[in-house]
Design an enzyme around this catalytic site. Structure first.
Site: not given
Ligand code: 13P
Length: 251
Positions: A10, A12, A96, A98, A168, A174, A214
């Site tokens: 991904n 992003k 996701h 985010e 996730e 991240g 990660s």
């Protein structure tokens, strides 16, 4: 049950056209001859078409980072399933963290996206995950159950062939802090059990459940060795060709 591993990158909100083409070319090159696992890239919308050209003839699959449930219309800022398929996209990431956290996409919107994706023939890579606060408050399984049930509500059992679940944990995205292989396996097994209750055991056994958060060259092997981890959804390390190629070639 033999589930084909899926290694997904991904990207992003990274890469301009030039960066994207270069990165895709390098990943395409290291995927030549990789036939026992699926490799997938989800670049930004602006480069989907260019990346598709670069990957033409390769076995790397292309995905969008989100998708609308309608084919066309007044949905400013959205991308439709047919737009994705028109450039050769086969999948879409949906839900996701985010999107959930920064853009406040709720369970209903995410469910509509999942249903729309499968209706138009895309693979829905449906993401779930708990925050650190929820984990520390012992609410991980409760939160995941809620997310999985809401996200897959109304999805017909036969459409589950088109669904991939990605676990996730928000606290691992991240941050460089990966869930341990035991933590990840525990959640993956929980999700699979839940899918068996919602659909049936055969379906649950065939759905791929990816881990994301990660994932790096030095932890991918131990994660992939877990019985219920069927692949990885990779952020940061997917922007570096060498790292992602190592991840694709996990042993
Ligand atoms: P990182 O691999 O950078 O933690 O990102 C994971 C992710 O969000 C993939 O969708």
């Amino acid at each position: 049950m033999n589930r084909r591993p899926l290694l997904a990158g991904n990207w992003k909100m990274h890469t301009t056209v030039i960066d994207a083409c270069q990165l895709a070319a390098e990943i395409g090159k290291c995927s030549v001859g990789v036939t026992d696992r699926d490799v997938l890239l989800a670049p930004p919308y602006t480069v989907l078409s260019e990346v598709a050209h670069v990957l033409h003839g390769s076995n790397v699959l292309l995905a969008s980072q989100n998708v609308c449930w309608e084919e066309q219309g007044a949905f400013t800022g959205e991308i439709s399933p047919t737009m994705v398929t028109s450039v050769g996209g086969r999948a879409a990431i949906i839900g996701h963290s985010e999107r959930r956290q920064i853009f406040h996409e709720d369970a209903e919107i995410i469910n509509r996206r999942v249903q729309g994706a499968v209706k138009f023939g895309l693979i829905a890579i449906f993401c779930v995950g708990e925050t650190l606060e929820e984990r520390e408050g012992d609410r991980t399984f409760e939160v995941l159950e809620e997310q999985v049930k809401a996200g897959l509500a109304g999805v017909a059992p036969e459409s589950m062939k088109k669904v991939v679940v990605a676990y996730e944990p928000v606290w691992a995205i991240g941050t460089g802090k990966t869930a341990t292989k035991e933590q990840a396996q525990e959640v993956h097994a929980f999700i699979r059990k839940l899918l068996a209750e919602m659909f049936e055991k055969d379906i649950a056994d065939s759905v791929r459940i990816l881990y994301g958060g990660s994932v790096k060259p030095d932890n991918v092997d131990e994660l992939m060795a877990q019985p219920d981890i069927d692949g990885a959804l990779v952020g940061g390390a997917a922007l570096d060709a060498e790292s992602f190629c190592r991840i694709i070639n996990f042993s």
